[in-house]
Write a protein that holds these residues in place. Structure first.
Motif, PDB file in Angstrom:
ATOM      1  N   ASN A   8       0.836  -1.212   0.000  1.00 56.20           N
ATOM      2  CA  ASN A   8       0.000   0.000   0.000  1.00 56.20           C
ATOM      3  C   ASN A   8       0.867   1.257   0.000  1.00 56.20           C
ATOM      4  O   ASN A   8       0.391   2.338  -0.317  1.00 56.20           O
ATOM      5  CB  ASN A   8      -0.940   0.010   1.213  1.00 56.20           C
ATOM      6  N   CYS A  70       1.966  12.565  -9.595  1.00 55.13           N
ATOM      7  CA  CYS A  70       1.636  11.642  -8.496  1.00 55.13           C
ATOM      8  C   CYS A  70       0.238  11.961  -8.003  1.00 55.13           C
ATOM      9  O   CYS A  70      -0.360  12.975  -8.399  1.00 55.13           O
ATOM     10  CB  CYS A  70       2.626  11.788  -7.348  1.00 55.13           C
ATOM     11  N   ALA A  71      -0.269  11.158  -7.116  1.00 54.93           N
ATOM     12  CA  ALA A  71      -1.623  11.403  -6.607  1.00 54.93           C
ATOM     13  C   ALA A  71      -1.648  12.594  -5.665  1.00 54.93           C
ATOM     14  O   ALA A  71      -2.659  13.283  -5.537  1.00 54.93           O
ATOM     15  CB  ALA A  71      -2.135  10.157  -5.887  1.00 54.93           C
ATOM     16  N   ASN A  75      -4.495  15.268  -5.935  1.00 52.76           N
ATOM     17  CA  ASN A  75      -5.336  15.678  -4.799  1.00 52.76           C
ATOM     18  C   ASN A  75      -5.221  17.188  -4.569  1.00 52.76           C
ATOM     19  O   ASN A  75      -6.237  17.879  -4.393  1.00 52.76           O
ATOM     20  CB  ASN A  75      -4.915  14.932  -3.539  1.00 52.76           C
ATOM     21  N   HIS A 102      -5.726  10.571   3.286  1.00 54.76           N
ATOM     22  CA  HIS A 102      -4.257  10.600   3.183  1.00 54.76           C
ATOM     23  C   HIS A 102      -3.743  12.007   3.498  1.00 54.76           C
ATOM     24  O   HIS A 102      -4.445  12.983   3.234  1.00 54.76           O
ATOM     25  CB  HIS A 102      -3.847  10.167   1.773  1.00 54.76           C
ATOM     26  N   MET A 149     -12.046   9.372   0.219  1.00 55.36           N
ATOM     27  CA  MET A 149     -11.196   8.358  -0.411  1.00 55.36           C
ATOM     28  C   MET A 149     -12.018   7.131  -0.806  1.00 55.36           C
ATOM     29  O   MET A 149     -12.983   6.780  -0.145  1.00 55.36           O
ATOM     30  CB  MET A 149     -10.045   7.959   0.511  1.00 55.36           C
ATOM     31  N   ASN A 153      -5.820   3.622   2.695  1.00 54.16           N
ATOM     32  CA  ASN A 153      -4.462   3.080   2.588  1.00 54.16           C
ATOM     33  C   ASN A 153      -4.050   2.355   3.860  1.00 54.16           C
ATOM     34  O   ASN A 153      -3.205   1.477   3.832  1.00 54.16           O
ATOM     35  CB  ASN A 153      -3.461   4.193   2.288  1.00 54.16           C
ATOM     36  N   ASP A 178     -10.188  10.227  -3.746  1.00 47.62           N
ATOM     37  CA  ASP A 178      -8.797   9.795  -3.826  1.00 47.62           C
ATOM     38  C   ASP A 178      -8.832   8.284  -4.045  1.00 47.62           C
ATOM     39  O   ASP A 178      -9.051   7.520  -3.109  1.00 47.62           O
ATOM     40  CB  ASP A 178      -8.103  10.166  -2.511  1.00 47.62           C
ATOM     41  N   VAL A 180      -6.486   6.195  -4.980  1.00 52.88           N
ATOM     42  CA  VAL A 180      -5.159   5.563  -5.044  1.00 52.88           C
ATOM     43  C   VAL A 180      -5.171   4.104  -4.608  1.00 52.88           C
ATOM     44  O   VAL A 180      -4.534   3.252  -5.227  1.00 52.88           O
ATOM     45  CB  VAL A 180      -4.157   6.362  -4.183  1.00 52.88           C
ATOM     46  N   SER A 201      -2.522   6.722  -8.785  1.00 53.13           N
ATOM     47  CA  SER A 201      -1.057   6.735  -8.736  1.00 53.13           C
ATOM     48  C   SER A 201      -0.505   5.405  -9.218  1.00 53.13           C
ATOM     49  O   SER A 201      -0.858   4.356  -8.672  1.00 53.13           O
ATOM     50  CB  SER A 201      -0.615   6.986  -7.286  1.00 53.13           C
ATOM     51  N   GLY A 323       1.444   2.190   9.127  1.00 53.56           N
ATOM     52  CA  GLY A 323       0.434   3.020   8.477  1.00 53.56           C
ATOM     53  C   GLY A 323       1.089   3.743   7.330  1.00 53.56           C
ATOM     54  O   GLY A 323       2.075   3.293   6.782  1.00 53.56           O
TER      55      GLY A 323
HETATM   56  C1  LIG Z   1      -4.892   7.063  -0.391  1.00 54.74           C
HETATM   57  C2  LIG Z   1      -3.593   7.687  -0.845  1.00 54.74           C
HETATM   58  N1  LIG Z   1      -3.619   8.903  -1.444  1.00 54.74           N
HETATM   59  C3  LIG Z   1      -2.483   9.502  -1.876  1.00 54.74           C
HETATM   60  C4  LIG Z   1      -1.254   8.887  -1.715  1.00 54.74           C
HETATM   61  C5  LIG Z   1      -0.002   9.571  -2.246  1.00 54.74           C
HETATM   62  O1  LIG Z   1       0.298   9.016  -3.504  1.00 54.74           O
HETATM   63  P1  LIG Z   1       1.598   9.531  -4.305  1.00 54.74           P
HETATM   64  O2  LIG Z   1       1.613  11.010  -4.170  1.00 54.74           O
HETATM   65  O3  LIG Z   1       1.379   9.092  -5.728  1.00 54.74           O
HETATM   66  O4  LIG Z   1       2.751   8.847  -3.654  1.00 54.74           O
HETATM   67  C6  LIG Z   1      -1.183   7.633  -1.095  1.00 54.74           C
HETATM   68  C7  LIG Z   1       0.148   6.968  -0.839  1.00 54.74           C
HETATM   69  N2  LIG Z   1       0.094   6.169   0.349  1.00 54.74           N
HETATM   70  C8  LIG Z   1       1.142   5.761   1.048  1.00 54.74           C
HETATM   71  C9  LIG Z   1       2.432   6.069   0.864  1.00 54.74           C
HETATM   72  O5  LIG Z   1       3.119   5.372   1.836  1.00 54.74           O
HETATM   73  N3  LIG Z   1       2.271   4.634   2.619  1.00 54.74           N
HETATM   74  C10 LIG Z   1       1.022   4.860   2.136  1.00 54.74           C
HETATM   75  O6  LIG Z   1       0.009   4.371   2.596  1.00 54.74           O
HETATM   76  C11 LIG Z   1      -2.371   7.016  -0.670  1.00 54.74           C
HETATM   77  O7  LIG Z   1      -2.366   5.783  -0.109  1.00 54.74           O
END
Ligand SMILES: Cc1ncc(COP(=O)(O)O)c(CNc2co[nH]c2=O)c1O
Length: 399
Positions: A8, A70-71, A75, A102, A149, A153, A178, A180, A201, A323
């Motif tokens: 995750n 990236c996400a 967001n 997140h 979301m 995560n 979200d 992801v 992502s 987490g």
């Molecule tokens: C629900 C959620 N949203 C956004 C992100 C960010 O995504 P990124 O910007 O593309 O990296 C994560 C990354 N989650 C996690 C990153 O490390 N442990 C986690 O649970 C996520 O789990």
């Protein structure tokens, strides 16, 4: 043996994805915006990747899917541009989200509050999810956006996105999810669910880190977060990251092909691991399996600090987390466990195990063996566990 159970947080790039990306580093390396053949030679591959994402999400041609870095960017883009468009530039002043989003959503919302926006952080129930009627009860005529979301995560729990989408549609409020931890892991059909924006992502479903996307329903207006060149129709400027876009397209195609079969295989390994760990006394897992992504376990082991457990697992070459890695540097209690009502002591005992389609049965066997060893060792030296009266028969189960 090395066992990676923090999928995750991020996943290994599927070797087929790496292979698909290779040509775009030293052969087809032109800038897609260039008019010469070096640039235009990349176009068919970009189109294929975009089509792969549209197909995987059942998005319509009327929708936009805009690649981002990236996400976190996706967001921030939605939250800050809705703020710009509907609050600064309109008569709204309110955003609704949840307590368990997140950090990329929660931190952006806290910044918005500093700009004067009213933000409602909805509580979650004992399953760690927000309930549709709770969302509905907080929507006013000043609400600009609801952001919830798709799946957590931390727990893997799946939120009632379809129901919340219907409420937002009925109320005429924009809805962002979200996605992801859902995209590439569970079926996401954007013709079946009313959602205006979905963040995703690639590195969550065996694609490269550093590439994500934002789905925009009906290509509706949303001010750019990044201004500059004409890429993505001026919606997101910046030279297109061709190898990573190709990688994301390949990854989502692999993740969603025979998805039910892939999910069933991952779920069987997860459930076998979860059943074995719940044999330990004074343990519980957050959320029902029926409403959880197939790869995730958030387990609480009374009397065992999460960080201590991670240390033992790490020494056994098992990678897990307490987490979100984004928040794992500090020794805070697991926010989701606090949100579902666990006491502070219990909220420090959460361990997240997240599998992938590459997790093997041998790895599960090894993890069960090492996990039980670690719990026995840590409980033997734990002062707090000694004080806790063992529950009759060592009650365990889902909370
Ligand atoms: C629900 C959620 N949203 C956004 C992100 C960010 O995504 P990124 O910007 O593309 O990296 C994560 C990354 N989650 C996690 C990153 O490390 N442990 C986690 O649970 C996520 O789990």
């Amino acid at each position: 043996m090395q066992v990676y159970l923090d999928n995750n947080a991020t996943t290994m790039c599927d070797p087929q994805v790496v292979e698909a990306m290779q040509p775009f580093f030293s052969e087809l390396y032109g800038n897609p915006s260039s008019l010469h053949k070096f640039g235009t030679a990349t176009h068919p591959y970009l189109k294929k990747a975009i089509d792969q994402v549209y197909t995987a999400l059942n998005a319509s041609d009327d929708d936009d899917i805009i690649f981002t870095s990236c996400a976190t960017e996706s967001n921030n883009w939605v939250l800050k541009s809705v703020f710009n468009d509907l609050i600064v530039g309109g008569d709204k002043d309110h955003i609704i989200t949840t307590e368990v989003e997140h950090p990329s959503v929660l931190s952006a919302c806290r910044w918005l509050e500093e700009q004067g926006v009213k933000v409602t952080y909805l509580p979650v129930n004992d399953q760690g999810i927000v309930e549709p009627h709770t969302v509905k009860s907080f929507i006013t005529d000043k609400t600009a956006l609801v952001s919830v979301m798709w799946a957590s995560n931390e727990t893997g729990m799946i939120f009632p996105i379809k129901e919340i989408g219907e409420i937002c549609k009925e109320k005429g409020v924009l809805f962002h999810s979200d996605g992801v931890q859902a995209v590439g892991k569970i079926p996401v059909d954007l013709q079946d669910v009313h959602v205006d924006f979905v963040s995703m992502s690639a590195h969550k479903f065996h694609g490269p880190k550093g590439i994500g996307a934002l789905y925009i329903k009906n290509s509706q207006p949303l001010s750019p977060l990044l201004h500059g060149g004409e890429q993505m129709g001026h919606r997101r400027s910046g030279t297109l990251n061709v190898p990573y876009i190709v990688g994301m397209g390949k990854a989502i195609e692999l993740a969603t092909t025979n998805m039910e079969e892939k999910m069933a295989s991952i779920r069987a390994k997860r459930d076998r691991l979860e059943d074995a760990l719940l044999e330990l006394s004074d343990t519980f897992v957050v959320g029902s399996r029926e409403n959880r992504t197939p790869n995730t376990i958030l387990i609480s082991i009374r009397g065992v600090e999460g960080e201590g457990m991670l240390w033992d697992l790490n020494n056994a070459m098992i990678g897990a987390s307490t987490g979100s890695a984004c928040a794992s540097e500090d020794l805070e209690a697991n926010t989701v466990m606090l949100a579902i009502g666990a006491d502070n002591e219990l909220a420090h005992t959460g361990i997240r195990l997240s599998l992938s389609r590459f997790t093997t049965d041998e790895e599960i066997d090894y993890t069960i063996e090492q996990f039980k060893k670690a719990v026995a060792r840590l409980r033997a030296i734990s002062s707090s566990f000694a004080k806790v009266q063992p529950t009759p028969g060592g009650e365990a189960g889902e909370c």
